[in-house]
Design a protein around this motif. Structure first.
Motif, PDB file in Angstrom:
ATOM      1  N   CYS A 268       0.705  -1.300  -0.120  1.00 41.00           N
ATOM      2  CA  CYS A 268      -0.096   0.009  -0.045  1.00 41.00           C
ATOM      3  C   CYS A 268       0.976   1.201  -0.063  1.00 41.00           C
ATOM      4  O   CYS A 268       0.335   2.520  -0.360  1.00 41.00           O
ATOM      5  CB  CYS A 268      -1.027   0.070   1.123  1.00 41.00           C
ATOM      6  SG  CYS A 268       0.033  -0.084   2.675  1.00 41.00           S
ATOM      7  N   HIS A 270       2.729   2.295   2.613  1.00 43.39           N
ATOM      8  CA  HIS A 270       3.197   2.564   4.010  1.00 43.39           C
ATOM      9  C   HIS A 270       4.384   1.772   4.516  1.00 43.39           C
ATOM     10  O   HIS A 270       4.741   0.696   3.718  1.00 43.39           O
ATOM     11  CB  HIS A 270       1.966   2.186   5.100  1.00 43.39           C
ATOM     12  CG  HIS A 270       0.951   3.279   4.827  1.00 43.39           C
ATOM     13  ND1 HIS A 270      -0.448   3.111   4.414  1.00 43.39           N
ATOM     14  CD2 HIS A 270       0.996   4.565   5.223  1.00 43.39           C
ATOM     15  CE1 HIS A 270      -0.930   4.339   4.314  1.00 43.39           C
ATOM     16  NE2 HIS A 270      -0.319   5.219   4.735  1.00 43.39           N
ATOM     17  N   CYS A 292      -3.168  -3.156   6.700  1.00 40.93           N
ATOM     18  CA  CYS A 292      -2.429  -2.022   7.178  1.00 40.93           C
ATOM     19  C   CYS A 292      -3.275  -1.366   8.087  1.00 40.93           C
ATOM     20  O   CYS A 292      -4.505  -0.833   7.609  1.00 40.93           O
ATOM     21  CB  CYS A 292      -1.852  -1.181   5.945  1.00 40.93           C
ATOM     22  SG  CYS A 292      -1.249   0.359   6.184  1.00 40.93           S
ATOM     23  N   SER A 294      -3.044   1.740   8.925  1.00 36.71           N
ATOM     24  CA  SER A 294      -3.138   3.177   8.404  1.00 36.71           C
ATOM     25  C   SER A 294      -4.297   3.077   7.556  1.00 36.71           C
ATOM     26  O   SER A 294      -4.923   4.275   7.357  1.00 36.71           O
ATOM     27  CB  SER A 294      -1.774   3.837   7.736  1.00 36.71           C
ATOM     28  OG  SER A 294      -0.985   3.950   8.656  1.00 36.71           O
ATOM     29  N   CYS A 295      -4.353   2.168   6.338  1.00 36.46           N
ATOM     30  CA  CYS A 295      -5.044   2.563   5.349  1.00 36.46           C
ATOM     31  C   CYS A 295      -6.171   1.187   4.991  1.00 36.46           C
ATOM     32  O   CYS A 295      -6.789   1.337   4.140  1.00 36.46           O
ATOM     33  CB  CYS A 295      -4.228   2.928   3.834  1.00 36.46           C
ATOM     34  SG  CYS A 295      -3.344   1.460   3.507  1.00 36.46           S
TER      35      CYS A 295
HETATM   36 ZN   LIG Z   1      -1.078   1.124   4.243  1.00 32.23          ZN
END
Ligand SMILES: [Zn+2]
Ligand SMILES: [Zn+2]
Length: 333
Positions: A268, A270, A292, A294-295
Motif C-alpha cells: 500500500c 506505508h 495495514c 493506516s489505510c
Molecule cells: Zn497502508
C-alpha cells in the motif's frame, strides 16, 4: 503592396517550391501562394508543427509574419518559439526569409528534444518542487535532472526522454541518494514500471477498457518519485508503533533487512519497522489477511507471503510450543 514586393515574393515562392522539402529536413510544403506559405514540420508524431508564414506589406524590408500550430506541443512553447523565430527573421531583412525561418524552427525542435514534455516540466516546477529542490534540463542528452530534498534526506535522479516520446519508454536512473538502499531499489523499480505502463498495454485487458494509447510518462513518474516517495517517506510513521519509520538522521539508516528498525515498505506504500511488522504479521487474527492499520489495505510482502490458514497453523504450533515450555517452567518451580 508595391510592385517590387510582389515581384520579390513571386521569385521567393518559386524558390520555396523548389527547395523547401529538399533543404528543410522533415518538411512538407502544403501551400505556397502569395497569401501564405504553409509547411508541416514533423520529426516524430509528437514533434509536429504547422508553420504559417505571411508576407507583410513592406516585405522583405519587414519581417515575415509567423504563426505556429501544433496538436501536441504546448501553447506556451509555441509562443516562445514564435518569438525567437521572429528575432531570427530580423537577421534576413531585405532578403528571402521563408526557408531561413523554416530551417530555424526545425533546428530548434531538433536541438530541444525536451520540448515534447514542456508542459509536464512546468507542472513539476510549479506543483512538485520546492525552493530547496533543483531541476535542470539537458537538451543535448534529452534528460531531465532532478535534485529533490526532504528534511535531511535527498535523492538525485534523471529521466531520459526517448526521441519518439511518448510512444517509446522513458527511463529513470538514480544518481545519488541517502535513503536506505533497499527502499531506493524499490522506488526506482516502481518508477520504471510506471514509465513502462505508459507505453505498454496491460497484459490482462478488461473488455470494457478503451483501446490502449501511450501516455506521457514524465508527470506520473515525477508525481510518484517526488510526492509519493522522496517528500513522503522521511515524514512517515510506522503505523504500528507510531514512531518515525526512518531515522531523522540518514546516517543512522539501517540497511540490514532483518534488523528490527529496518524500514519495510509494503504494497500500500506505508512503511513499517521490520520488527513491528514481523510481530503483527505473525499474530492473530489472520482471517481475511492482515491489513495495514493506516489505510486498511491488505498487506502483501515477500517476507510474509503466507495464507491466513498457514499463518493460523504456525501460530497454533507456536502457542503449543509455548504451553509446553510453560509447563516445563511450572514443573521446575
Ligand atoms: Zn497502508
Ligand atoms: Zn514501528
Amino acid at each position: 503592396m508595391s510592385d517590387n514586393s510582389v515581384a520579390f515574393i513571386q521569385s521567393e515562392l518559386k524558390s520555396v517550391k523548389e527547395n523547401c522539402e529538399k533543404k528543410v529536413k522533415d518538411s512538407k510544403l502544403v501551400a505556397c501562394v502569395p497569401a501564405m506559405v504553409r509547411v508541416v514540420l514533423e520529426q516524430t508524431q509528437h514533434k509536429s508543427i504547422v508553420v504559417c508564414l505571411m508576407f507583410p506589406d513592406k516585405y522583405p524590408d519587414a519581417t515575415i509574419l509567423i504563426e505556429l500550430k501544433s496538436k501536441t506541443l504546448s501553447y506556451k512553447l509555441l509562443q516562445g518559439l514564435t518569438k525567437v523565430a521572429e528575432e531570427e527573421a530580423k537577421k534576413y531583412l531585405g532578403r528571402e526569409q521563408v526557408l531561413m525561418v523554416l530551417k530555424f524552427i526545425r533546428n530548434f525542435i531538433q536541438e530541444n528534444p525536451l520540448c515534447v514534455c514542456s508542459e509536464e516540466i512546468s507542472f513539476i516546477k510549479k506543483d512538485l518542487l520546492q525552493d530547496c529542490d533543483d531541476i535542470k534540463l539537458k537538451q543535448k542528452l534529452s534528460q531531465i535532472i532532478l535534485k529533490v530534498k526532504k528534511d535531511q534526506y535527498f535523492m538525485n535522479f534523471k529521466i531520459t526522454i526517448p526521441d519518439n516520446y511518448p510512444f517509446d519508454q522513458s527511463s529513470i536512473e538514480v544518481a545519488d541518494h541517502n535513503f536506505p538502499e533497499p527502499l531506493t531499489v524499490n522506488i526506482l523499480a516502481q518508477a520504471n514500471e510506471i514509465a513502462r505502463r505508459c507505453v505498454q498495454p496491460p497484459l490482462k485487458k478488461r473488455p470494457k477498457d478503451p483501446p490502449f494509447e501511450p501516455k506521457p510518462a514524465v508527470r506520473p513518474v515525477c508525481e510518484y518519485m517526488i510526492r509519493t516517495c522522496i517528500k513522503n517517506y522521511p515524514a512517515q510513521k510506522c503505523p504500528l508503533c507510531n514512531e518515525m519509520a526512518l531515522p531523522e538522521n540518514p546516517q543512522e539508516i539501517i540497511n540490514e533487512p532483518n534488523h528490527e528498525k529496518f524500514a519495510e515498505r509494503v504494497y500500500c506504500g506505508h512503511t513499517f519497522h521490520h520488527g513491528c511488522l514481523d510481530i503483527y504479521m505473525k499474530t492473530p487474527p489472520f482471517t481475511g489477511g492482515k491489513k495495514c492499520p493506516s489505510c486498511s489495505n491488505r498487506i502483501y510482502h515477500e517476507n510474509w507471503k503466507v495464507t491466513p490458514e498457514l499463518a493460523e497453523a504456525r501460530w497454533a504450533h507456536q502457542e503449543a510450543r509455548r504451553r509446553e515450555l510453560d509447563e516445563v517452567v511450572d514443573f521446575l518451580e
